[in-house]
Design a protein around this motif. Structure first.
Motif, PDB file in Angstrom:
ATOM      1  N   LEU A 194     140.840 -59.879 -65.341  1.00 30.54           N
ATOM      2  CA  LEU A 194     139.545 -59.993 -64.653  1.00 30.54           C
ATOM      3  C   LEU A 194     138.637 -61.352 -64.974  1.00 30.54           C
ATOM      4  CD1 LEU A 194     138.300 -56.303 -65.051  1.00 30.54           C
ATOM      5  CD2 LEU A 194     139.167 -57.286 -63.067  1.00 30.54           C
ATOM      6  N   THR A 195     139.316 -62.010 -65.950  1.00 24.15           N
ATOM      7  CA  THR A 195     138.600 -63.064 -66.532  1.00 24.15           C
ATOM      8  C   THR A 195     139.552 -64.295 -66.265  1.00 24.15           C
ATOM      9  OG1 THR A 195     139.630 -63.277 -68.725  1.00 24.15           O
ATOM     10  CG2 THR A 195     137.351 -62.072 -68.458  1.00 24.15           C
ATOM     11  N   ALA A 196     140.332 -64.088 -65.320  1.00 25.74           N
ATOM     12  CA  ALA A 196     141.148 -65.094 -64.773  1.00 25.74           C
ATOM     13  C   ALA A 196     141.992 -65.877 -65.979  1.00 25.74           C
ATOM     14  CB  ALA A 196     140.450 -66.358 -64.141  1.00 25.74           C
ATOM     15  N   GLY A 197     142.320 -65.295 -67.045  1.00 22.01           N
ATOM     16  CA  GLY A 197     143.200 -65.585 -68.155  1.00 22.01           C
ATOM     17  C   GLY A 197     144.447 -65.021 -68.360  1.00 22.01           C
ATOM     18  N   ASN A 198     145.078 -64.990 -69.540  1.00 21.54           N
ATOM     19  CA  ASN A 198     146.164 -64.570 -69.656  1.00 21.54           C
ATOM     20  C   ASN A 198     146.368 -62.895 -70.108  1.00 21.54           C
ATOM     21  OD1 ASN A 198     147.921 -66.637 -69.192  1.00 21.54           O
ATOM     22  ND2 ASN A 198     147.099 -67.672 -70.979  1.00 21.54           N
ATOM     23  N   ARG A 199     147.441 -62.281 -70.045  1.00 13.94           N
ATOM     24  CA  ARG A 199     147.507 -60.903 -70.438  1.00 13.94           C
ATOM     25  C   ARG A 199     148.676 -60.862 -71.308  1.00 13.94           C
ATOM     26  NH1 ARG A 199     146.695 -56.151 -66.502  1.00 13.94           N
ATOM     27  NH2 ARG A 199     145.844 -55.418 -68.582  1.00 13.94           N
ATOM     28  N   CYS A 200     148.564 -60.019 -72.529  1.00 17.11           N
ATOM     29  CA  CYS A 200     149.618 -60.084 -73.613  1.00 17.11           C
ATOM     30  C   CYS A 200     150.041 -58.613 -74.003  1.00 17.11           C
ATOM     31  CB  CYS A 200     149.244 -60.891 -75.009  1.00 17.11           C
ATOM     32  SG  CYS A 200     148.966 -62.577 -74.636  1.00 17.11           S
ATOM     33  N   TRP A 201     151.212 -58.455 -73.905  1.00 14.26           N
ATOM     34  CA  TRP A 201     151.571 -56.744 -74.441  1.00 14.26           C
ATOM     35  C   TRP A 201     152.527 -57.043 -75.663  1.00 14.26           C
ATOM     36  CZ3 TRP A 201     150.684 -58.110 -69.509  1.00 14.26           C
ATOM     37  CH2 TRP A 201     150.081 -57.177 -68.658  1.00 14.26           C
ATOM     38  N   ILE A 202     151.958 -56.280 -76.628  1.00 18.95           N
ATOM     39  CA  ILE A 202     152.824 -56.466 -78.194  1.00 18.95           C
ATOM     40  C   ILE A 202     153.214 -55.274 -78.230  1.00 18.95           C
ATOM     41  CG2 ILE A 202     152.523 -56.641 -80.715  1.00 18.95           C
ATOM     42  CD1 ILE A 202     150.063 -58.374 -80.145  1.00 18.95           C
ATOM     43  N   ILE A 203     154.593 -55.375 -78.286  1.00 19.42           N
ATOM     44  CA  ILE A 203     155.419 -54.013 -78.391  1.00 19.42           C
ATOM     45  C   ILE A 203     156.040 -53.870 -79.920  1.00 19.42           C
ATOM     46  CG2 ILE A 203     157.260 -52.479 -77.433  1.00 19.42           C
ATOM     47  CD1 ILE A 203     156.993 -53.945 -74.909  1.00 19.42           C
ATOM     48  N   ASP A 204     155.449 -53.034 -80.610  1.00 16.82           N
ATOM     49  CA  ASP A 204     155.960 -52.803 -82.039  1.00 16.82           C
ATOM     50  C   ASP A 204     156.910 -51.764 -82.030  1.00 16.82           C
ATOM     51  OD1 ASP A 204     154.412 -54.422 -84.047  1.00 16.82           O
ATOM     52  OD2 ASP A 204     152.768 -53.049 -83.848  1.00 16.82           O
ATOM     53  N   GLU A 205     157.850 -51.886 -82.982  1.00 18.28           N
ATOM     54  CA  GLU A 205     159.054 -51.173 -83.290  1.00 18.28           C
ATOM     55  C   GLU A 205     159.963 -51.088 -81.710  1.00 18.28           C
ATOM     56  OE1 GLU A 205     160.364 -50.318 -85.877  1.00 18.28           O
ATOM     57  OE2 GLU A 205     158.344 -50.681 -87.103  1.00 18.28           O
ATOM     58  N   ALA A 206     160.188 -52.246 -81.070  1.00 24.99           N
ATOM     59  CA  ALA A 206     160.724 -52.387 -79.741  1.00 24.99           C
ATOM     60  C   ALA A 206     162.190 -51.719 -79.826  1.00 24.99           C
ATOM     61  CB  ALA A 206     160.738 -53.754 -79.352  1.00 24.99           C
TER      62      ALA A 206
ATOM     63  N   LEU B 269     149.154 -65.383 -82.042  1.00 25.17           N
ATOM     64  CA  LEU B 269     149.606 -65.978 -80.726  1.00 25.17           C
ATOM     65  C   LEU B 269     149.019 -65.537 -79.325  1.00 25.17           C
ATOM     66  CD1 LEU B 269     151.866 -68.015 -79.813  1.00 25.17           C
ATOM     67  CD2 LEU B 269     153.250 -66.040 -79.537  1.00 25.17           C
ATOM     68  N   ALA B 270     148.671 -64.012 -79.458  1.00 27.26           N
ATOM     69  CA  ALA B 270     147.892 -63.561 -78.251  1.00 27.26           C
ATOM     70  C   ALA B 270     146.601 -64.160 -78.021  1.00 27.26           C
ATOM     71  CB  ALA B 270     147.684 -62.159 -78.476  1.00 27.26           C
ATOM     72  N   LYS B 271     145.725 -64.139 -79.297  1.00 30.13           N
ATOM     73  CA  LYS B 271     144.478 -64.674 -79.438  1.00 30.13           C
ATOM     74  C   LYS B 271     144.489 -66.167 -79.038  1.00 30.13           C
ATOM     75  CE  LYS B 271     140.871 -65.561 -82.906  1.00 30.13           C
ATOM     76  NZ  LYS B 271     140.511 -65.436 -84.232  1.00 30.13           N
ATOM     77  N   LYS B 272     145.496 -66.951 -79.362  1.00 32.22           N
ATOM     78  CA  LYS B 272     145.476 -68.285 -78.898  1.00 32.22           C
ATOM     79  C   LYS B 272     145.897 -68.519 -77.195  1.00 32.22           C
ATOM     80  CE  LYS B 272     145.487 -70.415 -83.184  1.00 32.22           C
ATOM     81  NZ  LYS B 272     144.334 -71.114 -83.563  1.00 32.22           N
ATOM     82  N   LEU B 273     146.238 -67.348 -76.773  1.00 27.81           N
ATOM     83  CA  LEU B 273     146.447 -67.324 -75.321  1.00 27.81           C
ATOM     84  C   LEU B 273     145.335 -66.798 -74.726  1.00 27.81           C
ATOM     85  CD1 LEU B 273     150.307 -66.265 -75.028  1.00 27.81           C
ATOM     86  CD2 LEU B 273     149.477 -68.630 -74.531  1.00 27.81           C
TER      87      LEU B 273
END
Length: 319
Positions: free
Chosen positions: A98-110, A60-64
């Motif tokens: 820095l590339t004007a794209g999105n940023r994603c945080w994946i939190i395992d064992e949240a 999902l992060a890659k698609k974003l």
């Protein structure tokens, strides 16, 4: 026999949604978000160990268009459970890509984040910048605060069927050019993998290194022995095979020596739940079954092997 040097489950981790095994409903929703440009900024991915939660989050992060290391950040909450981790995430999220794209945080064992940390995370989810996405993965959604759950779109991943795991094993062996492992072995492997593609591939790698199918079936028989012990324990708890505590303690000791406490809890919990729904524990009152199930409701991450013993004693001693 060919020696496989790299870990199969890492080497063959799915790169796209089509590679996700046995999760058609989840894939349909995730793909729909990308197609319609409607991906929520907070997503909670739940399900058993090794069913594909983190893989789905990464895809999902890659698609974003989030790329590591700056724009795709993975955090294992088992290592960083406190509020300081959330504060660091909040600081990171204050800076756009820095590339004007999105940023994603994946939190395992949240679910292992402390209540204080989860409350701090809540504020971040409420005020997330337009470019920031947060994907929380957990096997224990009951430990996630309800205030966080209500702000997340939840994706539930189910145990993968034995048929799908068998097909996965066959596909991996073909890709690796490995021959000589019989169908009986692969079918047994699928049966003992607990619906987990990761567990299936970890065991498959072990099987590849063994010289013949007899050795492979012997290794897999240990998992069958575990299932038999779980059945024995379940029957003792339900008094359909009433025995002395000494016998219960023997089984519990054996399980504790060979399995993780949480694996034991889930296995016995599943057996008892099936007994309650199926009604096949003869002469057992459903209220008793429900009471026993309540002793196994909470996970054993904190109590460990002692938690297994205590739950067993409480269940056995019900009058």
């Amino acid at each position: 026999m060919t020696t496989i040097l790299s870990e199969l489950y890492r080497k063959h981790r799915p790169k796209g949604f089509k590679g996700i095994v046995g999760q058609p409903e989840a894939v349909k929703v995730l793909s729909g978000w990308i197609t319609h440009g409607s991906t929520p900024h907070a997503v909670l991915l739940t399900g058993g160990s090794g069913v594909g939660k983190t893989s789905c989050a990464r895809i999902l992060a890659k698609k974003l268009n989030c790329q590591p290391p700056r724009d795709l950040i993975e955090i294992n909450a088992a290592d960083f459970t406190g509020i300081d981790t959330v504060r660091e995430i909040r600081q990171q999220a204050s800076y756009p890509s820095l590339t004007a794209g999105n940023r994603c945080w994946i939190i395992d064992e949240a679910a292992l984040i402390s209540n204080q940390g989860q409350n701090a995370l809540l504020k971040l989810l409420e005020e997330a910048p337009s470019y920031a996405y947060f994907f929380l993965c957990t096997t224990n959604p009951e430990k996630i605060l309800n205030t966080i759950k209500t702000r997340c779109s939840e994706i539930k991943l189910n145990p993968v069927t034995a048929e799908n795991l068998l097909a996965l094993s066959q596909s991996i062996l073909a890709k690796e050019g490995v021959e000589g492992i019989g169908d009986e072995v692969l079918e047994k492997l699928a049966d003992v993998s607990d619906g987990s593609p990761r567990k299936c591939l970890v065991k498959l790698q072990q099987l590849i290194e063994l010289p013949d199918d007899a050795s492979r079936l012997k290794m897999l028989s240990k998992d069958v022995e575990f299932e038999a012990s779980v059945k024995d324990l379940g029957e003792i708890f339900t008094k359909s095979q009433r025995k002395q505590w000494k016998e219960v303690a023997r089984i519990v000791k054996s399980l504790n020596e060979t399995q993780e406490p949480e694996t034991i809890r889930r296995a016995v919990l599943g057996w008892l739940a099936s007994a309650l729904v199926g009604g096949w524990a003869r002469g057992v009152d459903n209220n008793m079954l429900a009471e026993i199930l309540s002793y196994l409701e909470m996970n054993f991450y904190d109590s460990g092997k002692a938690g297994v013993v205590l739950a067993a004693y409480r269940s056995w001693s019900i009058k």
